[in-house]
Design an enzyme around this catalytic site. Structure first.
Site, mmCIF file in Angstrom:
data_model
loop_
_atom_site.group_PDB
_atom_site.id
_atom_site.type_symbol
_atom_site.label_atom_id
_atom_site.label_comp_id
_atom_site.label_asym_id
_atom_site.label_seq_id
_atom_site.Cartn_x
_atom_site.Cartn_y
_atom_site.Cartn_z
ATOM 1 N N TRP A 1 45.068 45.351 45.299
ATOM 2 C CA TRP A 1 45.545 43.965 45.198
ATOM 3 C C TRP A 1 46.896 43.891 44.499
ATOM 4 C CZ3 TRP A 1 46.057 40.127 47.824
ATOM 5 C CH2 TRP A 1 46.021 38.798 47.415
ATOM 6 N N GLY B 1 41.507 33.346 45.706
ATOM 7 C CA GLY B 1 41.172 32.734 46.987
ATOM 8 C C GLY B 1 40.622 33.785 47.933
ATOM 9 N N SER C 1 42.794 42.158 50.585
ATOM 10 C CA SER C 1 44.143 42.741 50.482
ATOM 11 C C SER C 1 44.573 43.460 51.760
ATOM 12 C CB SER C 1 44.218 43.697 49.292
ATOM 13 O OG SER C 1 43.305 44.754 49.449
ATOM 14 N N LYS D 1 31.235 34.991 43.668
ATOM 15 C CA LYS D 1 30.964 35.269 45.092
ATOM 16 C C LYS D 1 30.739 36.755 45.344
ATOM 17 C CE LYS D 1 35.093 37.111 45.948
ATOM 18 N NZ LYS D 1 35.362 38.505 46.311
ATOM 19 N N ASP E 1 36.355 31.856 49.498
ATOM 20 C CA ASP E 1 36.241 33.280 49.175
ATOM 21 C C ASP E 1 34.824 33.797 49.472
ATOM 22 O OD1 ASP E 1 37.209 35.701 48.392
ATOM 23 O OD2 ASP E 1 37.458 35.196 46.274
ATOM 24 N N SER F 1 35.365 43.954 52.608
ATOM 25 C CA SER F 1 34.971 43.693 51.220
ATOM 26 C C SER F 1 34.170 44.867 50.679
ATOM 27 C CB SER F 1 34.124 42.423 51.142
ATOM 28 O OG SER F 1 33.306 42.461 49.982
ATOM 29 N N ARG F 2 34.591 45.330 49.513
ATOM 30 C CA ARG F 2 33.893 46.471 48.900
ATOM 31 C C ARG F 2 32.521 46.052 48.383
ATOM 32 N NH1 ARG F 2 39.219 47.056 45.665
ATOM 33 N NH2 ARG F 2 38.739 44.844 45.664
ATOM 34 N N ASN F 3 32.426 44.797 47.926
ATOM 35 C CA ASN F 3 31.119 44.333 47.445
ATOM 36 C C ASN F 3 30.126 44.207 48.598
ATOM 37 O OD1 ASN F 3 31.481 43.766 44.459
ATOM 38 N ND2 ASN F 3 33.288 42.787 45.346
ATOM 39 N N GLU G 1 33.667 44.829 41.893
ATOM 40 C CA GLU G 1 33.405 44.105 40.634
ATOM 41 C C GLU G 1 32.009 43.494 40.569
ATOM 42 O OE1 GLU G 1 35.286 44.240 38.129
ATOM 43 O OE2 GLU G 1 37.415 43.906 38.560
HETATM 44 N N1 LIG Z 1 41.483 44.122 46.774
HETATM 45 C C1 LIG Z 1 41.350 42.825 47.034
HETATM 46 O O1 LIG Z 1 41.255 42.430 48.199
HETATM 47 C C2 LIG Z 1 41.326 41.833 45.924
HETATM 48 C C3 LIG Z 1 41.028 42.201 44.635
HETATM 49 N N2 LIG Z 1 40.959 41.258 43.638
HETATM 50 C C4 LIG Z 1 40.607 41.621 42.281
HETATM 51 O O2 LIG Z 1 41.710 42.311 41.690
HETATM 52 C C5 LIG Z 1 41.242 43.284 40.746
HETATM 53 C C6 LIG Z 1 41.819 44.635 41.113
HETATM 54 O O3 LIG Z 1 41.309 44.980 42.388
HETATM 55 P P1 LIG Z 1 41.905 46.124 43.298
HETATM 56 O O4 LIG Z 1 43.373 46.263 43.100
HETATM 57 O O5 LIG Z 1 41.416 45.889 44.636
HETATM 58 O O6 LIG Z 1 41.169 47.402 42.658
HETATM 59 P P2 LIG Z 1 41.612 48.912 42.698
HETATM 60 O O7 LIG Z 1 40.401 49.712 42.361
HETATM 61 O O8 LIG Z 1 42.348 49.224 43.957
HETATM 62 O O9 LIG Z 1 42.664 49.017 41.503
HETATM 63 C C7 LIG Z 1 42.298 48.739 40.169
HETATM 64 C C8 LIG Z 1 43.541 48.816 39.323
HETATM 65 O O10 LIG Z 1 43.197 48.591 37.950
HETATM 66 C C9 LIG Z 1 43.854 49.575 37.156
HETATM 67 N N3 LIG Z 1 43.156 49.824 35.916
HETATM 68 C C10 LIG Z 1 41.830 50.053 35.734
HETATM 69 N N4 LIG Z 1 41.597 50.305 34.430
HETATM 70 C C11 LIG Z 1 42.811 50.218 33.786
HETATM 71 C C12 LIG Z 1 43.233 50.370 32.442
HETATM 72 N N5 LIG Z 1 42.360 50.695 31.472
HETATM 73 N N6 LIG Z 1 44.543 50.191 32.153
HETATM 74 C C13 LIG Z 1 45.433 49.892 33.120
HETATM 75 N N7 LIG Z 1 45.096 49.727 34.413
HETATM 76 C C14 LIG Z 1 43.795 49.903 34.730
HETATM 77 C C15 LIG Z 1 43.855 50.812 38.045
HETATM 78 O O11 LIG Z 1 44.796 51.770 37.617
HETATM 79 C C16 LIG Z 1 44.234 50.195 39.393
HETATM 80 O O12 LIG Z 1 45.626 50.010 39.471
HETATM 81 C C17 LIG Z 1 39.707 43.232 40.817
HETATM 82 O O13 LIG Z 1 39.215 42.440 39.772
HETATM 83 C C18 LIG Z 1 39.432 42.581 42.166
HETATM 84 O O14 LIG Z 1 38.204 41.874 42.185
HETATM 85 C C19 LIG Z 1 41.245 39.956 43.882
HETATM 86 C C20 LIG Z 1 41.579 39.535 45.145
HETATM 87 C C21 LIG Z 1 41.644 40.439 46.261
HETATM 88 O O1 LIG Z 2 38.050 39.285 46.389
HETATM 89 C C1 LIG Z 2 38.272 39.756 47.465
HETATM 90 C C2 LIG Z 2 38.722 38.937 48.603
HETATM 91 O O2 LIG Z 2 39.050 37.638 48.219
HETATM 92 C C3 LIG Z 2 38.072 41.220 47.694
HETATM 93 O O3 LIG Z 2 36.728 41.471 47.861
HETATM 94 P P1 LIG Z 2 36.130 42.881 47.422
HETATM 95 O O4 LIG Z 2 36.490 43.076 45.976
HETATM 96 O O5 LIG Z 2 34.662 42.768 47.674
HETATM 97 O O6 LIG Z 2 36.782 43.926 48.289
#
Ligand SMILES: NC(=O)C1=CN([C@@H]2O[C@H](COP(=O)(O)OP(=O)(O)OC[C@H]3O[C@@H](n4cnc5c(N)ncnc54)[C@H](O)[C@@H]3O)[C@@H](O)[C@H]2O)C=CC1
Ligand SMILES: O=C(CO)COP(=O)(O)O
Length: 305
Positions: free
Chosen positions: A12, A108, A112, A163, A216, A226-228, A253
């Site tokens: 993200w 929302g 990603s 969600k 969402d 979605s990973r969840n 998450e």
């Molecule tokens: N991937 C998606 O479609 C979406 C994700 N999100 C939310 O965004 C957040 C991140 O998700 P993603 O990027 O997909 O996960 P991801 O697993 O791809 O990346 C997680 C990030 O957090 C960082 N991180 C973890 N522990 C850390 C620490 N102690 N210090 C510094 N950085 C740290 C990692 O290095 C990595 O850059 C989650 O809470 C997720 O629910 C929200 C909307 C969309």
């Molecule tokens: O929050 C998300 C889309 O809005 C991403 O969903 P996941 O974390 O389940 O991949």
């Protein structure tokens, strides 16, 4: 031109760095493995976006506290999780640490991978400081990303967080091939469960009917991106949680959120029947089939929305 710093180079964070650069603003993407230091991209930043997973929020807050963050810098949080120790949301943690900064929640239906492909999507920038939310709206709005604003950051954040628990349930539903009727029933009952929790925590009920809630919920519960959802699907296939998380190699998450939610609901006596079955399944207490049966055999009652 504004200066935007994204913290967290995961799925993200990387997508948000691309979206943020569409208007010619200066974008810095920082992660733990970056060769440049954090201070160099924090100093002078108009907006700092925290895109780390829940387990990284505490460490990221501490890193920023050690630097001189200007009170004029807007902090945007996109993390969808709950802190296990305090049950607080990421925006509450950020606001507590930086009481003089405006905090904006960006959340929302934003898978990603679709956004990285350039597909159109909409989202919400929510803040108690509407001017800050509008600034984030202007930075991120483009012909592929439509940003709305509201003044309920907690409700916006909780929609995206809660969600994920139901996305696990939806994955189970599809993995067991329970059909469209069952899936509709699950998602429809999920919404009042989210609202019940959200309202008790201080959010506005109507926020959950918007993009960050229902929007969402629909996106995440209906997409194998979605990973969840994939966690639930794997459990229905009989895989262990450990194996599924190992295969994912990414953040789901909903697993942590379910555990924190049960803790929170037990202490506040909030009825969360679907989430409770997800919890029992994740913790190996029941099978996916038993979880479905438990929900079907609950005491009969009026349809309370
Ligand atoms: N991937 C998606 O479609 C979406 C994700 N999100 C939310 O965004 C957040 C991140 O998700 P993603 O990027 O997909 O996960 P991801 O697993 O791809 O990346 C997680 C990030 O957090 C960082 N991180 C973890 N522990 C850390 C620490 N102690 N210090 C510094 N950085 C740290 C990692 O290095 C990595 O850059 C989650 O809470 C997720 O629910 C929200 C909307 C969309
Ligand atoms: O929050 C998300 C889309 O809005 C991403 O969903 P996941 O974390 O389940 O991949």
């Amino acid at each position: 031109m504004q200066s935007l710093t994204i913290l967290g180079g995961g799925a993200w964070g990387s997508a948000l760095a691309n979206l943020g650069g569409k208007k010619g603003d200066r974008v810095n993407l920082w992660s733990r493995s970056s060769s440049f230091n954090l201070e160099s991209v924090i100093t002078g930043a108009d907006v700092v976006v925290s895109a780390v997973s829940m387990k990284g929020v505490g460490a990221t807050v501490d890193r920023l506290l050690a630097l001189e963050l200007s009170p004029d810098t807007i902090i945007v949080t996109v993390t969808k999780g709950l802190d296990p120790a305090s049950t607080r949301t990421p925006s509450q943690i950020w606001q507590n640490a930086f009481p003089n900064n405006s905090i904006v929640v960006l959340s929302g239906p934003n898978l990603s991978e679709e956004i990285q492909q350039g597909l159109p999507a909409a989202t919400v920038a929510a803040s108690l400081d509407l001017a800050a939310a509008k600034q984030v709206q202007n930075i991120y709005s483009s012909d592929i990303f439509r940003v709305y604003v509201n003044e309920d950051p907690l409700g916006t954040e909780l929609g995206g967080t809660l969600k994920n628990v139901f996305a696990i349930a939806a994955g189970v539903c599809d993995g067991l091939q329970l059909g469209t009727n069952a899936k509709s029933a699950l998602l429809t009952r999920a919404l009042p469960e989210m609202i019940r929790v959200g309202v008790r925590l201080g959010a506005r009920a109507e926020t959950f009917y918007g993009l960050s809630g229902l929007g969402d919920l629909l996106a995440t519960c209906n997409s194998p991106l979605s990973r969840n959802y994939r966690v639930g699907f794997g459990l229905a296939e009989g895989k262990s949680l450990e194996q599924i998380l190992h295969e994912l190699q990414s953040t789901a998450e909903g697993v942590n959120t379910t555990n924190v939610l049960i803790d929170l609901a037990d202490r506040r006596e909030i009825e969360i029947p679907v989430s409770r079955q997800v919890y029992r399944l994740l913790n190996g207490e029941i099978t996916a089939e038993q979880a479905v049966l438990s929900l079907m055999e609950r005491t009969l009652k009026p349809e309370i929305l």
